[in-house]
Scaffold this active site. Structure first.
Site, PDB file in Angstrom:
ATOM      1  N   LYS A 182       0.703   2.266  12.959  1.00 49.79           N
ATOM      2  CA  LYS A 182      -0.586   2.929  12.814  1.00 49.79           C
ATOM      3  C   LYS A 182      -1.412   2.361  11.622  1.00 49.79           C
ATOM      4  CE  LYS A 182      -1.951   6.614  10.616  1.00 49.79           C
ATOM      5  NZ  LYS A 182      -3.536   6.370  10.323  1.00 49.79           N
ATOM      6  N   GLY A 234       1.372   3.420   0.963  1.00 48.62           N
ATOM      7  CA  GLY A 234       0.188   4.190   0.853  1.00 48.62           C
ATOM      8  C   GLY A 234       0.412   5.046  -0.675  1.00 48.62           C
ATOM      9  N   GLU A 256       6.310   1.994   0.063  1.00 51.64           N
ATOM     10  CA  GLU A 256       5.882   1.316  -1.141  1.00 51.64           C
ATOM     11  C   GLU A 256       4.606   2.226  -1.397  1.00 51.64           C
ATOM     12  OE1 GLU A 256       3.070  -0.545  -2.984  1.00 51.64           O
ATOM     13  OE2 GLU A 256       2.857  -1.713  -1.113  1.00 51.64           O
ATOM     14  N   CYS A 290      -2.270  -1.340  -5.200  1.00 56.83           N
ATOM     15  CA  CYS A 290      -1.248  -0.163  -5.715  1.00 56.83           C
ATOM     16  C   CYS A 290      -0.417  -1.085  -6.861  1.00 56.83           C
ATOM     17  CB  CYS A 290      -0.228  -0.053  -4.712  1.00 56.83           C
ATOM     18  SG  CYS A 290       0.426  -1.678  -3.971  1.00 56.83           S
ATOM     19  N   GLU A 387      -3.225   7.228 -11.119  1.00 55.78           N
ATOM     20  CA  GLU A 387      -3.739   6.116 -10.306  1.00 55.78           C
ATOM     21  C   GLU A 387      -5.176   6.245  -9.894  1.00 55.78           C
ATOM     22  OE1 GLU A 387      -2.063   3.087  -7.110  1.00 55.78           O
ATOM     23  OE2 GLU A 387      -1.800   5.173  -6.431  1.00 55.78           O
TER      24      GLU A 387
END
Length: 476
Positions: A182, A234, A256, A290, A387
């Site tokens: 997806k 994500g 991750e 990330c 973040e």
């Protein structure tokens, strides 16, 4: 002599986007079971690019059933035969790389220079690399005759849509698994084009299935009882939800997730080189990375010199049309992400940090944010802890290596870090002390399919890439 800027636009005509796309299940495109669709827009212009199907739970079940059926024959193929398909996919990606780069920049907002020169070469390289492993799994260090797990349910993010697809699908296929993937809701097109590449390569039906949709589609895929392996890249919040969903099952999981990397510059570092590494570390892909070096830790004695050089360099960054080959910083991926970046940057000002951005004219349409630098930041500031996932850099200082380690590790994340120094002994000492999965020395954001990538703590667990990336798809 100074030269005036002249646009160098890449042609949109090299990519043909259909007005609508269905789900790719069992080798064919088909509408969602309830007929629902959603639109995907170009973040640089807010232009509607296409509409795609919104997969339901029934569609997830159909895709997993197709993958399960295909698994029997795919897993029984000799590794050398599976490798032929992966090599073929890699070559087709190379042949269509210009088309795919333009598509990625349109749907994602990243500069064409990055999608063309970084993303697409790495995408092909991952398929080439894992094609090479397909007939050598007995020698990967996981015992004799390691077996595939079955059906892999994979959910990928919007920051590197095609590259994250390659990170997930290439090792899964090389090890004999089948896939239901997806893509992110805001960037579905390159995955749908990849479905066409699978058909072009003659990949057996059902080996790769692509389901477009929102978070509910991803949740249904993760929870499906006939999925043996879950791979997710994500946000940390979604990663935690996935971990709760699979708890108590026998599903194998790799996550991750987010990061808040420290880019550490010592007083003996080559400062001009460090400035380039800092810029690459936080402004590459608009900071939608990330492992971005979003915290700059600079030794006090060189702070002023480094910041002066960094500001000079930031003034040369060009923000604008992603299809312009001169563009350094493209569009923010979505209105939602722009709102988050804006809110956190405003919080940094409200908490007393000093904000600076170079003078730059932002386009009137689309989602844009100027490259931003914060000084006077403490470890208590939100911009130093959370973040941001945008082109925002927080600067902190340190005096000793021990203090640098303490500040760098003062985060719930643990994905990456950078060290800038001329002393090899200091590099190794720091690398041994930093709690991060990937540590770069005198460089930043360097990736290779043969090198494992992953983190610790709230940055997730498991590794992708390299020999280590095979383990997550094998019954060992």
């Amino acid at each position: 002599m100074t030269f005036d800027y002249a646009p160098a636009p890449e042609s949109r005509s090299v990519v043909d986007i259909a007005p609508s796309y269905g789900l790719f299940i069992d080798g064919e495109f088909a509408p969602a079971s309830d007929g629902k669709v959603f639109k995907t827009v170009s973040p640089s212009s807010e232009e509607v690019l296409s509409e795609v199907a919104q997969a339901t739970g029934d569609d997830v079940d159909r895709a997993v059933t197709a993958a399960r059926k295909a698994f029997e024959k795919w897993s029984a193929l000799p590794g050398a035969e599976r490798a032929k398909y992966l090599f073929r996919i890699a070559r087709i990606i190379q042949e269509r790389s210009r088309e795919l780069a333009v598509l990625e920049s349109l749907d994602n907002g990243k500069p064409i220079r990055e999608s063309r020169d970084a993303d697409l070469p790495l995408v092909a390289a991952h398929f080439f690399y894992y094609a090479g492993w397909a007939d050598k799994l007995d020698h990967a260090g996981y015992g004799a005759n390691p077996r595939p797990l079955g059906v892999a349910g994979q959910v990928i993010p919007w920051n590197f849509p095609l590259l994250m697809l390659a990170w997930k699908i290439a090792p899964a296929l090389a090890t004999g698994n089948t896939v239901v993937l997806k893509p992110a809701e805001t960037t579905p097109l390159s995955a749908l084009f990849f479905a066409d590449i699978c058909r072009q390569a003659g990949l057996p039906k059902g080996v790769v299935n692509i389901l477009t949709g929102d978070g509910s589609t991803g949740a249904a895929l993760v929870a499906h009882p006939d999925v043996n392996k879950v791979a997710f890249t994500g946000s940390t919040d979604v990663g935690k939800a996935i971990a709760r969903t699979v708890a108590g099952t026998d599903k194998k999981v790799t996550l991750e997730l987010g990061g808040k990397a420290a880019n550490i510059v010592f007083d003996d570092a080559p400062l001009d080189q460090a400035v380039e590494g800092i810029v690459n570390g936080i402004f590459f892909n608009q900071g939608h990375v990330c492992c971005a070096g979003s915290r700059l830790l600079v030794q006090e004695s060189v702070q002023d010199e480094l910041l002066d050089a960094l500001k000079r360099r930031m003034r040369t960054l060009r923000v604008g049309d992603p299809l312009d080959k001169n563009t350094d910083i493209g569009a923010i991926n979505s209105a939602e992400q722009l709102a988050r970046i804006t809110a956190l940057a405003d919080a940094g000002e409200a908490e007393g940090a000093e904000r600076w951005s170079p003078s730059c004219e932002l386009p009137s349409a689309g989602y844009w944010f100027a490259p931003t630098l914060f000084t006077g930041v403490t470890q208590a500031h939100r911009i130093a802890r959370e973040e941001i996932f945008g082109p925002v850099l927080s600067v902190l200082t340190f005096r000793t290596p021990a203090e640098a380690v303490e500040k760098a590790n003062n985060t719930p994340y643990g994905l990456s870090a950078g060290i800038w120094t001329e002393k090899g002994s200091r590099m190794l000492w720091m690398a041994n002390k930093l709690r991060a999965g990937v540590i770069w020395s005198n460089t930043f954001n360097k990736f290779d399919p043969a090198s494992p990538f992953g983190g610790y703590q709230e940055s997730g667990y498991g590794r992708e890439g390299g020999r280590h990336g095979l383990e997550a798809y094998l019954n060992v």
